[in-house]
Design a protein around this motif. Sequence first.
Motif, PDB file in Angstrom:
ATOM      1  N   SER A  74      83.763  27.153  33.442  1.00 30.65           N
ATOM      2  CA  SER A  74      85.060  27.383  32.833  1.00 30.65           C
ATOM      3  C   SER A  74      84.806  27.835  31.399  1.00 30.65           C
ATOM      4  O   SER A  74      83.934  27.287  30.719  1.00 30.65           O
ATOM      5  N   SER A  85      81.951  25.564  29.732  1.00 28.69           N
ATOM      6  CA  SER A  85      81.735  24.261  30.352  1.00 28.69           C
ATOM      7  C   SER A  85      81.087  24.527  31.707  1.00 28.69           C
ATOM      8  O   SER A  85      81.595  25.326  32.490  1.00 28.69           O
ATOM      9  N   GLU A 171      89.328  22.089  37.720  1.00 29.24           N
ATOM     10  CA  GLU A 171      90.236  21.408  36.776  1.00 29.24           C
ATOM     11  C   GLU A 171      89.438  20.525  35.824  1.00 29.24           C
ATOM     12  O   GLU A 171      89.742  20.452  34.634  1.00 29.24           O
ATOM     13  N   MET A 172      88.405  19.886  36.370  1.00 24.77           N
ATOM     14  CA  MET A 172      87.535  19.057  35.546  1.00 24.77           C
ATOM     15  C   MET A 172      86.839  19.910  34.481  1.00 24.77           C
ATOM     16  O   MET A 172      86.804  19.555  33.298  1.00 24.77           O
ATOM     17  N   GLU A 174      87.797  22.794  33.346  1.00 29.61           N
ATOM     18  CA  GLU A 174      88.790  23.318  32.395  1.00 29.61           C
ATOM     19  C   GLU A 174      89.184  22.258  31.365  1.00 29.61           C
ATOM     20  O   GLU A 174      89.330  22.551  30.185  1.00 29.61           O
ATOM     21  N   GLN A 175      89.335  21.015  31.813  1.00 31.86           N
ATOM     22  CA  GLN A 175      89.648  19.926  30.866  1.00 31.86           C
ATOM     23  C   GLN A 175      88.517  19.758  29.864  1.00 31.86           C
ATOM     24  O   GLN A 175      88.749  19.563  28.668  1.00 31.86           O
ATOM     25  N   ASN A 176      87.270  19.854  30.366  1.00 31.98           N
ATOM     26  CA  ASN A 176      86.101  19.713  29.491  1.00 31.98           C
ATOM     27  C   ASN A 176      86.054  20.808  28.439  1.00 31.98           C
ATOM     28  O   ASN A 176      85.747  20.556  27.279  1.00 31.98           O
ATOM     29  N   LEU A 178      88.578  22.597  27.303  1.00 36.08           N
ATOM     30  CA  LEU A 178      89.693  22.438  26.366  1.00 36.08           C
ATOM     31  C   LEU A 178      89.395  21.319  25.364  1.00 36.08           C
ATOM     32  O   LEU A 178      89.701  21.434  24.173  1.00 36.08           O
ATOM     33  N   ALA A 179      88.758  20.259  25.842  1.00 37.39           N
ATOM     34  CA  ALA A 179      88.351  19.162  24.941  1.00 37.39           C
ATOM     35  C   ALA A 179      87.330  19.677  23.939  1.00 37.39           C
ATOM     36  O   ALA A 179      87.394  19.347  22.748  1.00 37.39           O
TER      37      ALA A 179
END
Length: 186
Positions: A74, A85, A171-172, A174-176, A178-179
């Motif tokens: 991502s 990520s 999704e995991m 993408e969250q990583n 964005l964090a």
Amino acid sequence: QKQAYGQMVKRVQWFLEGKHDDLMEHVRAEMLKASDRQEFEEAAKLRDLLESISQMQRNSAVLSPDKKDLDVFSLAMGLGKVLVSVIQVRQGKVTDHIKLTVENELEEPLEEVFPQFLRQYYVPGVFMPEEVLIPTDWALETGLEEWLTKQKGSAVQVKRAEKEWRRELMEMAEQNVLAALKEDGQ
């Protein structure tokens, strides 16, 4: 001595590739051999190693039902750079998560940055999985699968994360990413 070192290297390789079942089978056999030879100290060390591996297996979530090896990518734009990520899945389990930063002063679109990044990421010696997952809205660069397959020496598929567990993994990732963007203050 040389043989023992070679075996140790193979064990480490299996471990890094997430082949915990193969590794446990191998260690269990070694433990039984040591016990038969009445080398109880060695057998105890191997028993402890078995316990450590099974502990790690319990802790890593199974996400791919068919025990696949895959890397999930991502990407997110920052100022003059791209944050990447990578979630590494080995034998169906998440084994690692890597965050990387790539220079992108020309602010090229992520879809164009990604194939260039992949060619630098999978240098000889880096384990290459059988599947690479990309975001669903990306077009696939022609020739990328062929290049990956040639590098690996066996088939590598580039897939969009469209269904079930693949979508969960994306999704995991993408969250990583964005964090990582927030941490970076972008």
